[in-house]
Design a protein around this motif. Sequence first.
Motif, short mmCIF file in Angstrom:
data_model
loop_
_atom_site.label_atom_id
_atom_site.label_comp_id
_atom_site.label_asym_id
_atom_site.label_seq_id
_atom_site.Cartn_x
_atom_site.Cartn_y
_atom_site.Cartn_z
N MET A 104 -35.94 -11.79 -11.95
CA MET A 104 -34.54 -12.13 -12.26
C MET A 104 -34.29 -12.19 -13.76
O MET A 104 -33.51 -13.02 -14.23
N CYS A 106 -32.86 -9.87 -15.49
CA CYS A 106 -31.99 -8.70 -15.64
C CYS A 106 -31.44 -8.51 -17.06
O CYS A 106 -31.34 -7.39 -17.53
N GLY A 112 -31.66 -2.75 -15.99
CA GLY A 112 -30.40 -3.41 -15.68
C GLY A 112 -29.23 -2.45 -15.81
O GLY A 112 -29.06 -1.80 -16.84
N CYS A 115 -30.29 -0.36 -11.63
CA CYS A 115 -31.38 -0.89 -10.83
C CYS A 115 -30.97 -0.86 -9.36
O CYS A 115 -29.90 -1.35 -9.00
N GLN A 118 -30.51 -4.42 -7.91
CA GLN A 118 -29.21 -4.99 -8.29
C GLN A 118 -28.10 -4.41 -7.41
O GLN A 118 -27.30 -5.14 -6.82
N ASP A 119 -28.08 -3.08 -7.35
CA ASP A 119 -27.00 -2.42 -6.60
C ASP A 119 -27.02 -2.85 -5.14
O ASP A 119 -25.98 -3.08 -4.53
N HIS A 122 -25.93 -6.38 -4.62
CA HIS A 122 -24.48 -6.39 -4.81
C HIS A 122 -23.77 -5.94 -3.55
O HIS A 122 -22.76 -6.50 -3.15
N ARG A 155 -41.27 -7.73 -11.48
CA ARG A 155 -40.04 -7.16 -10.95
C ARG A 155 -40.30 -6.23 -9.79
O ARG A 155 -39.37 -5.64 -9.24
#
Lengths: 840, 421
Positions: A104, A106, A112, A115, A118-119, A122, A155
């Motif tokens: 985390m 990012c 970032g 990623c 992330q996507d 989201h 990560r």
Amino acid sequence: MRGTGYAEMVTVKINGKEITVEDNTLILDAARGAGYEIPTFCYQADLMGIGSCRMCLVEIEGQKKLQPSCVTPVLHGMSINTDSSTVQTARAGVLEFLLANHAMDCPVCDKGGECELQDMVHKHGPHKGRHAEPKFKFHEKDYTLSPVIIKNSNRCVQCMKCVRVCREVVGQNVLGALGRGDHQEPTSFFKHFMNCEMDGNCIEVCPVGCFMRLPYRYKSRPWDLKGSDTICPFCATGCRMVIEERDGALLRAKAQLGVGLNSETLCARGRFGQDFVNNPERITQPLIKRYGKLEPVTWEEAISHINVNLSGLSGEQIGGIASPRLTNEELYLFQKLMRGVLDSPNIDSSVRFSPEAVEGFVAATGMAEGGVSVYDCMDADTVFIIGTHLSDENPVIDYIVRRISAARRMNVIIASPRAMKLDSSANTVLRHNLASENAVLTTIIIGLNEGKLGEALKGMHDAQLDANLKASGLSADSVKDAVKRIAASESVAIFAGTDFLRYPEGITGLGILKDLLKSRGKKVKVMPVLDRANQRGAWEMGVHPGFGPGYTQVRKGLGTEGMLEAAMKGELEALYIAGSDVASMYPDEDFAKSALSKVKFLIVQDMFMSECARQANVVLPGASHAEKDGTFTNQEGRAQIIKKLLTAPGKAKQDINIIRAIGESFDRSFGPKHFALVLDEIRKEVPMYSEVSLAFNNKRNTENKLDNRTALIKAAEAPSISSGQFAAARAEESGARFVLATGNHLFHSGRSSRKSETLLGLLKGAVVEISDTDASELGLKNGDKVRVKGTNFEAQMTLITKKGTMRGVAFLAENFDEAPVNRYFRRGKGIPRVDIIKTI
Amino acid sequence: MMEKVLLKNLGKAGSHTIANYIAGGGYKAFTTALKMKPDNIIQMVKDSGLRGRGGAGFSTGLKWSFIPKDPTMQKFLCCNADEGEPGTFKDRGIIDHDPHMLIEGMAISSYAIGASKSYIYIRGEFVFGAERLQQAIDEAYAKGFLGKNIQGSGFDHDMFVHRGFGAYICGEETALLESIEGYRAQPRKKPPFPALAGLYGKPTVINNVETLSCIPAIIEKGPEWFSKMGPEKSPGPKIYGVSGHVKKPGLYELPMGTTAKDLIYNHCGGMLRDGKPLKAFIPGGVSAPMLTPKDIDTALDFDSLAAKGSMLGSGAVIVMDSSTCMVKMSYIINRFFSHESCGKCTPCRDGTPWLTKVLKRIEYGEGRPGDLDLLDGICDNIFGRTFCPLGDGAVMALRGALKNFREEFQYHIDHKRCMAS
């Protein structure tokens, strides 16, 4: 997955919609084909499915558990739901788990903004996390795996794509997983990192910021980068890539999944070597030699100086050499300038290879018959690779052969004097003497001619066979095996490399073998394997003394060697060299340099102050591939577009504009004015290129239905290529132990890659490679500092020993500035011999 | 008392030698089998109703019949001796004391499926067992029960002992194959099932030690004898390995379907300490959900336990009296699963350690309100979504404890101390 066209079709229901797909299609592919997105981490079309990340779980009617769609094939009548609430909960659950130990961090992560984690969070994720326990950390600080790869395991999402791409595609087996459970980490032991090929494919496939490129570290956020879709300018594989810049500096090159024949893969030089365009040594203004010194001038001065000095010369007194790294449009204009305006037949694009060898090679590989897709070649029963160290010369083709030969039943036969990585994927390896391609091919031809195979090969003991076995250094057994495989194949694809151009005797055998296989009713495809991005384009644009654009008949002129000889005799008044470094590539540097010094008016157009440029009367600063628009034709015969990303530094100009300016100074109507208009003219004048389109980007999707055959050039109408007989290559007459083989190093392509700071960081200094047997006999070992001593040159370098390389062969790449391999060569003396001596 | 089949030699001096084994009638079944048609042997095993003793309870004869009949094809038999489930120690009894029974069973099975090579994948820690097996295999070679042209039948067979690499996951059948091949032990995707593409991509049968050890008796005494023992759907002798709070823990060979009550109070001599009555028992290794005294009359066989929401598993019965803290027990069991998770799939790799961390907090008096819902939520996200049954096992064990002893967990959270002690 590529369809075979023969599979049975089945009907399944996805989210209520009935669709028909080939039997055994994966649910994931079927759903994506029908337009339903299924998120994945561990799935990659080119890698074997492992079904481990569990993001792609779908609901199948009648099955209690959710099933991983990336490894489950469809069955007739299956009803699948890819977006039910159960599926959505499962996805959110998996993402929650992935975030549990995720770093985390990012804000400081290079990934970032682009990623996948992330996507996905989201889009599908739980928007509230429940994990409130201490996180497991692999390490506190990122660690550097190589000069180009840096890693942060905290990560990692454990998709193992890095490990799989390293094993299944690159074949280097550097990465593996250590530890178990949430302590599992894709990494390796130190000694394995020494074998890393630095291609960075692990970086490319990594969905998160675990594997990262070191040269790009903290240089930019992805959304600040401006990119352009282009072609790699190094070897002739023609890999598609995106190069990206920020504030005028090229920062990274990346491949894209599903785009181009390379898909997500690139080699070390392709991925990390593009920074040569940023090199501060670029020439930024035109120079004219006055009183022995090169001085900056304006473009107008430079062009009019050229015009004045060329005017009044007859065509025969002028020569032109253009680099096979220029675009088709530039090369087409170049030959138009030479032939049309200056009336000179003396034009060439190859410094290392003789025009006759080129003509023979073009004929034997059937280039005038149009393009051949590498994937079509991979459908053959047998792939026969000869005349190239494929793993180093064209690494991405090596990846394709490895991947596809593991996935389907086929034969791979490799003939090469040097051991290579791809040998492990080969069914038969023919390890032969340097420059004995013809003998190798002849033994196979004799074998194939022995009638029906079973009883077979008993006649193989005649004198001719023995002579060729002796010349090639092959064992009868390995030839028998190769012959058996070829004879049993319905289709054969031959990958013929640049050694045929270096040692053209083999071209004869290549032509005979091709015709013989065709006469046996086999489907034969021949793929020329070349080492300069637009070598094929250069020939097809007619930058060759023997044929014009589209292999048409023209007034014959002099090739590079002929021009240098004429210069020596004082018969060549002016020479226009665009992008080539004749002095450091022609196999006899002293001769090339003294010949060039005798040219009264030498024009050199280049990005860097090359050996040639120092001798020039006029130096014109050209542009790199990143600074121009145009097309390249790769070895397959596929015309692909390069797109301008940057502006050339200082006053440097796109080569096409320089050539046109020179042309216009003689003839105001010389043109066309724009690269696209030049391409239009090429389409009209060169029927092979009539269907080449700038719209094509080789991306196959459901809308455009493009396949790998699209964008291949067509057959020439009436090619005029003669295939002559070639004398056997001789080795120099000296008592030295090794014959010198040359080619490109894995990290380099010609000399332009030497200007890449990153690539120079991968390998310090020149290396020479010999077999481990030779090494142990000489009391040498891997990594020793040695002196490579030829008849007229010697240099210090590091020794690399290779298991399985032919004895008595020393390989020295043509790329090293500190050990210019062309200084070992002497004109007319044959292949150099060298001794390798340990330095104390 | 029934006549012992599997453990008949347990505790007899020298029972592991081939001389004693043959003296007791050993290798007769193999000699008989070699004169039979392989298909008939498979049919016999099918008729006997033998179900796999490794945990899943799949019909052994049926499993064998999936192997392609093509005689030119290389086939393999693998014996799963990676006995690693906490509480389980039954295979060890056979391996240490009666290795030839296993070897004979494997030889017959190999003949039946046409396997010319077989592997015993033995848990790495069983050094003694591995040595003993190797010794026994050497003896069998010397006596001509292994090797080329066995007993003049024309059947060739080689047997190898392969020591495991120390992970629980090695006992998962496809991970076991990966491990034999020299790769990291992680489960393979199925299909293809090992019967079609197993070891080195060739048809392979993987059976448990106890399963294979039943084979000689079935050949010798016939399938009817076997199928009449115990319940109709899961017949035969069964080794129960009892541990925990009983007077006489140990291995008990009883007919399948013996009730828990009979096993604990009769065979094992009852609970260990007076005044500490039975609180719960796990009927089949730690991945089987626990049962409580109200289920004490359950027959310990595949179907009866499945009906109660638990499973027979390996038949490892763990008995716990009222002094046992269910939170601590759940924590320890879960710690085992998260430590042994192979790391391949996300839910098990990241879910089981999360469970462990939460359980540890509760156990150490750092529980938070809402922790039980969190545990339920994590369990829901793991169960049924993992690559192999390891994650499911972890969840089933925890769910069993949460279902039966939820108030004890809540007490831990609320009072920061244990209810049981």
